[in-house]
Motif scaffolding. Structure first.
Motif, PDB file in Angstrom:
ATOM      1  N   ASN A   1      69.282 -28.683 -78.997  1.00 19.56           N
ATOM      2  CA  ASN A   1      68.773 -30.136 -78.878  1.00 19.56           C
ATOM      3  C   ASN A   1      69.147 -30.832 -77.744  1.00 19.56           C
ATOM      4  N   ALA A   2      68.454 -31.419 -77.026  1.00 17.75           N
ATOM      5  CA  ALA A   2      68.667 -32.222 -75.971  1.00 17.75           C
ATOM      6  C   ALA A   2      69.183 -33.646 -76.120  1.00 17.75           C
ATOM      7  N   GLU A   3      69.079 -34.291 -77.529  1.00 19.53           N
ATOM      8  CA  GLU A   3      69.589 -35.273 -78.182  1.00 19.53           C
ATOM      9  C   GLU A   3      70.859 -35.049 -78.876  1.00 19.53           C
ATOM     10  N   PRO A   4      72.018 -35.899 -78.975  1.00 22.30           N
ATOM     11  CA  PRO A   4      73.208 -35.956 -79.677  1.00 22.30           C
ATOM     12  C   PRO A   4      72.883 -35.924 -81.056  1.00 22.30           C
ATOM     13  N   TYR A   5      71.873 -35.392 -81.818  1.00 18.66           N
ATOM     14  CA  TYR A   5      71.619 -35.798 -83.119  1.00 18.66           C
ATOM     15  C   TYR A   5      71.800 -34.113 -83.851  1.00 18.66           C
TER      16      TYR A   5
ATOM     17  N   THR B   1      64.080 -33.325 -83.700  1.00 17.56           N
ATOM     18  CA  THR B   1      63.332 -34.287 -83.115  1.00 17.56           C
ATOM     19  C   THR B   1      62.043 -34.205 -82.973  1.00 17.56           C
TER      20      THR B   1
ATOM     21  N   ALA C   1      62.663 -31.247 -74.910  1.00 12.04           N
ATOM     22  CA  ALA C   1      63.376 -31.739 -76.092  1.00 12.04           C
ATOM     23  C   ALA C   1      64.395 -30.553 -76.165  1.00 12.04           C
TER      24      ALA C   1
ATOM     25  N   SER D   1      67.588 -28.229 -74.545  1.00 12.99           N
ATOM     26  CA  SER D   1      68.704 -28.390 -73.436  1.00 12.99           C
ATOM     27  C   SER D   1      69.822 -27.379 -73.713  1.00 12.99           C
TER      28      SER D   1
ATOM     29  N   ARG E   1      72.784 -28.603 -72.695  1.00  8.65           N
ATOM     30  CA  ARG E   1      73.716 -29.495 -72.222  1.00  8.65           C
ATOM     31  C   ARG E   1      74.939 -29.343 -73.260  1.00  8.65           C
ATOM     32  N   TRP E   2      74.581 -28.948 -74.529  1.00  8.33           N
ATOM     33  CA  TRP E   2      76.046 -28.794 -75.419  1.00  8.33           C
ATOM     34  C   TRP E   2      76.731 -27.334 -75.316  1.00  8.33           C
TER      35      TRP E   2
ATOM     36  N   SER F   1      79.528 -33.620 -83.195  1.00  5.79           N
ATOM     37  CA  SER F   1      79.024 -33.428 -81.671  1.00  5.79           C
ATOM     38  C   SER F   1      78.186 -31.983 -82.041  1.00  5.79           C
TER      39      SER F   1
END
Length: 286
Positions: free
Chosen positions: A37-41, A45, A55, A57, A59-60, A250
Motif C-alpha cells: 500500500n502506498a498510503e500509511p493505512y 484504498t 496505489a 509502492s 516504501r514499507w 505502521s
C-alpha cells in the motif's frame, strides 16, 4: 451401510482439513497486498481496488532497511538464531546418539526429559530462565560497554527449546540407519570418531540439517523469552513487531510479515527436499 459411513466420514475429514487450510492461508491474501500500500493505512484504498499502479509502492519494504531499529532487530534475529542453532544442533545430535544406545539406563525417562521444553508452556520457560540467569549473574555480563549477558542468556534459552527438534529428527534418521556399516568401518581399521565422521554423519546429515532448520525457525520466531531477557539492544524481529503493534502501528509490520512468510516457505521447501534426500539415502543403504 458401512461403505456409506466410511465415505461420509472421509468427506467430513477432508472438508475439515480444507477449511482449516483456508482459515490459515486466507489472511495472507489480506496483509500481503496491504504491505504494498502506498498510503500509511491498514485498509485497501480505492486505488488498490482499481489496481491503480500509483496505489502500490515498496516504501514499507524500504523503510525496513532505512530504520535503525529494524536493521538491528534483523541482525539480532540472525545472530541469535545462528548461535542458538549451532548449540542446539550439537547437543541435540549427541543426545540422539546417546538415546539410540539400548544400553543407556533410564533411556525413556531421559528422552522425555530432553523433549520436555516442547510441551512446557513457553511463559513458564521464560520466567524460569529469567530468574535463573539473573540469579547466576549471566544477564549482567558485559565486554566493556557491550552487554553480552542478555545475548548469552537468549542464545542458551533458544538452544534449549530448539534442541528437542534436533533430537527428534536425528532419532528418526537413526531408526533407519544400518549399524553394520559402523562394524564394517571398525573392521577396516577406523576409530569411533572416524567412523562417525566418515560413515554415520553423512547418512544422518539430512536429519541433522532438518533439525537445525527447525531449531533456527524456533529461535527466529520466539518472542516470549526475548520479552523477559532482552533490552533495547537485543530486540529481535518478533520483539520489534510486538513493540510496533503496541507503540506505533505502521504498514512496515505488514512488509516484515510478508518477508517472514516467504522465508518460512523457503525453509519448508528445504525441509521437504531434505526429507526426500533422507528417504533416498535410507533406500540406498537398506
Amino acid at each position: 451401510m458401512e461403505q456409506i459411513l466410511w465415505n461420509l466420514s472421509r468427506g467430513v475429514v477432508v472438508s475439515v482439513v480444507i477449511f482449516g487450510f483456508l482459515f490459515l492461508t486466507l489472511p495472507l491474501l489480506v496483509f500481503v497486498p496491504l504491505s504494498f500500500n502506498a498510503e500509511p493505512y491498514f485498509t485497501f484504498t480505492e486505488g488498490m481496488l482499481r489496481l491503480d499502479s500509483d496505489a502500490y509502492s515498496l516504501r514499507w519494504y524500504r523503510a525496513i532497511f532505512e530504520n535503525e531499529d529494524w536493521r538491528r532487530a534483523i541482525a539480532n534475529s540472525f545472530v541469535i538464531g545462528m548461535f542458538a542453532t549451532i548449540v542446539a544442533t550439537i547437543l541435540g545430535t549427541l543426545a540422539a546418539l546417546a538415546l539410540n544406545n539400548p544400553k543407556l539406563p533410564f533411556r525413556r525417562s531421559l528422552g522425555a526429559f530432553i523433549i520436555s521444553p516442547m510441551v512446557t508452556p513457553i511463559i513458564v520457560v521464560a520466567v524460569g530462565v529469567y530468574f535463573f540467569y539473573t540469579e547466576v549473574g549471566i544477564a549482567k555480563l558485559s565486554l566493556g560497554s557491550f552487554q553480552i549477558g542478555p545475548y548469552i542468556g537468549i542464545i542458551l534459552a533458544h538452544a534449549m527449546i530448539g534442541a528437542p527438534y534436533v533430537v527428534i529428527t536425528v532419532s528418526a534418521s537413526l531408526a533407519g540407519f544400518d549399524h553394520t556399516l559402523l562394524k564394517a568401518a571398525k573392521i577396516s581399521g577406523a576409530g569411533p570418531f572416524t567412523a562417525f565422521r566418515r560413515v554415520q554423519l553423512p547418512l544422518l546429515s539430512p536429519g541433522v540439517i532438518t533439525g537445525a532448520l527447525f531449531a533456527f525457525i524456533t529461535s527466529f520466531d520466539e518472542v516470549v523469552i526475548v520479552l523477559f531477557m532482552a533490552g533495547i539492544q537485543q530486540r529481535t524481529i518478533p520483539r520489534e513487531m510486538w513493540s510496533g503493534i503496541r507503540e506505533e502501528i505502521s504498514p512496515t509490520i505488514l512488509a516484515v510479515a510478508t518477508l517472514l512468510v516467504i522465508f518460512a516457505v523457503i525453509v519448508l521447501l528445504t525441509v521437504e527436499w531434505l526429507k526426500h534426500l533422507s528417504e533416498k539415502n535410507r533406500t540406498g543403504t537398506a
